[in-house]
Design an enzyme around this catalytic site. Structure first.
Site, mmCIF file in Angstrom:
data_model
loop_
_atom_site.group_PDB
_atom_site.id
_atom_site.type_symbol
_atom_site.label_atom_id
_atom_site.label_comp_id
_atom_site.label_asym_id
_atom_site.label_seq_id
_atom_site.Cartn_x
_atom_site.Cartn_y
_atom_site.Cartn_z
ATOM 1 N N ASP A 166 0.735 -1.277 -0.263
ATOM 2 C CA ASP A 166 -0.082 0.070 0.072
ATOM 3 C C ASP A 166 0.992 1.270 -0.014
ATOM 4 O O ASP A 166 2.247 1.151 0.351
ATOM 5 C CB ASP A 166 -0.841 -0.085 1.199
ATOM 6 C CG ASP A 166 -2.157 0.873 1.231
ATOM 7 O OD1 ASP A 166 -3.341 0.441 0.854
ATOM 8 O OD2 ASP A 166 -1.907 2.167 1.203
ATOM 9 N N ASN A 192 -5.611 -4.198 -6.626
ATOM 10 C CA ASN A 192 -6.538 -3.869 -6.127
ATOM 11 C C ASN A 192 -6.449 -2.227 -5.841
ATOM 12 O O ASN A 192 -7.578 -1.466 -5.742
ATOM 13 C CB ASN A 192 -6.925 -4.379 -4.741
ATOM 14 C CG ASN A 192 -7.804 -3.833 -3.801
ATOM 15 O OD1 ASN A 192 -9.155 -3.758 -4.101
ATOM 16 N ND2 ASN A 192 -7.385 -2.927 -3.011
ATOM 17 N N TYR A 195 -12.641 7.463 -14.076
ATOM 18 C CA TYR A 195 -12.704 6.271 -13.373
ATOM 19 C C TYR A 195 -13.622 5.264 -14.057
ATOM 20 O O TYR A 195 -12.945 4.046 -14.333
ATOM 21 C CB TYR A 195 -13.449 6.343 -11.939
ATOM 22 C CG TYR A 195 -13.679 5.174 -11.205
ATOM 23 C CD1 TYR A 195 -12.713 4.841 -10.256
ATOM 24 C CD2 TYR A 195 -14.777 4.307 -11.261
ATOM 25 C CE1 TYR A 195 -12.841 3.782 -9.504
ATOM 26 C CE2 TYR A 195 -14.952 3.244 -10.437
ATOM 27 C CZ TYR A 195 -13.984 2.888 -9.451
ATOM 28 O OH TYR A 195 -14.069 1.863 -8.601
ATOM 29 N N LYS A 206 -11.983 1.450 -15.676
ATOM 30 C CA LYS A 206 -12.477 0.217 -15.105
ATOM 31 C C LYS A 206 -13.000 -0.604 -16.532
ATOM 32 O O LYS A 206 -12.932 -1.878 -16.220
ATOM 33 C CB LYS A 206 -13.377 0.252 -14.207
ATOM 34 C CG LYS A 206 -13.079 0.970 -12.764
ATOM 35 C CD LYS A 206 -11.864 0.138 -12.164
ATOM 36 C CE LYS A 206 -11.529 0.564 -10.747
ATOM 37 N NZ LYS A 206 -10.507 -0.162 -9.985
ATOM 38 N N ILE A 217 -19.200 -0.325 -2.164
ATOM 39 C CA ILE A 217 -18.899 -1.048 -1.117
ATOM 40 C C ILE A 217 -18.444 0.195 -0.111
ATOM 41 O O ILE A 217 -17.696 1.141 -0.399
ATOM 42 C CB ILE A 217 -17.729 -1.906 -1.382
ATOM 43 C CG1 ILE A 217 -17.871 -2.862 -2.621
ATOM 44 C CG2 ILE A 217 -17.146 -2.722 -0.265
ATOM 45 C CD1 ILE A 217 -19.175 -3.586 -2.488
#
Length: 266
Positions: free
Chosen positions: A53, A106, A172, A176, A205
């Protein structure tokens, strides 16, 4: 005739082998949210996990939880938009654990919420660098490492916006959509060499990325967009991700799997 003691019932047999014993998996963006849930579930299932990260303290906190539960993990500070940083992460994984068997790409950002014509050029480039170019860098070096030991599995974190549009999120959405296409192409190129590549498309989420970008009223509105009537939870995305990484998904590659509370079915 078999006696009761001789009768074997496979449904009641308990295996102590964990699904990912002996395997090493990298998770990027693993300092919080979906990435943290994936890393913790992988470690609980026996994987040696690299928790990567940009926020090293967040990654270290996840590693501390993993180790407290008896798992094995290493934290790594990474800027996924920098190819040299990504290469160094894979090299760190190989030097730490000797192999790479799986990866969850991710890490990502939402980017500004504004109409396309109002997007700054630097804003557009940042979203593409973090959400799309980074996954190319990750797969480039991860695949090379996996080929050394006979294969592996990769899950790229896309979104429901990998097939749907969403107003004021052009950068975005573009990343994706492109991520799904790149996943399919990589799967075709490497499936015969023992590497499976799939994409997961979460709905909205409840993660720090979403919560930090929106107030509670907006979150409530987003929940109402899902037929199931709520936002998703990180562990629900992790459940699907672990299945796709596992040998149980050995005939699944090049595909895009939703975990979205029915959002895309409308």
């Amino acid at each position: 005739m078999l006696t009761l003691e001789q009768h074997h019932n496979p449904r009641t047999e308990v295996s102590m082998t964990k699904e990912f014993d002996g395997k090493t998996v990298i998770v990027t963006g693993a300092g919080s949210g979906i990435g943290a849930a994936c890393a913790e579930q992988l470690a609980a299932a026996g994987a040696r996990t690299v928790v990567a990260d940009l926020n090293l303290s967040g990654a270290e906190a996840v590693v501390a939880r993993i180790e407290a539960a008896g798992g094995m993990a290493r934290a790594y500070a990474i800027d996924v938009s920098d190819p040299e940083s990504v290469k160094a992460m894979v090299d760190f994984t190989l030097s730490s654990f000797g192999r790479l068997d799986g990866a969850v790409n991710n890490a990502g950002i939402g980017g500004p919420l504004k109409p396309l014509a109002d997007y700054g050029l630097d804003e557009w480039k940042q979203v593409l660098d973090v959400n799309l170019n980074s996954v190319f860098y990750c797969m480039k070096y991860q695949i090379a490492a996996m080929l050394q030991t006979g294969g592996g599995a990769i899950v790229n974190m896309s979104s429901i916006l990998g097939t749907n549009g969403f107003a004021n999120a052009s950068a975005y959405v573009a990343t994706k959509h492109a991520l799904v296409g790149m996943t399919k192409s990589a799967a075709l190129e490497y499936s015969a060499k023992g590497i499976r590549v799939n994409a997961v498309g979460p709905g909205f989420i409840r993660t720090p990325l979403v919560e930090n970008a929106m107030d509670e009223a907006t979150l409530t509105g987003l929940a109402g967009l899902h037929p199931i009537g709520r936002l998703g939870a990180s562990h629900e995305v992790a459940n699907l991700t672990l299945f796709l990484l596992s040998d149980q998904a050995s005939f699944i590659t090049g595909s895009y799997h939703l975990v979205d509370g029915g959002y895309a079915a409308q």
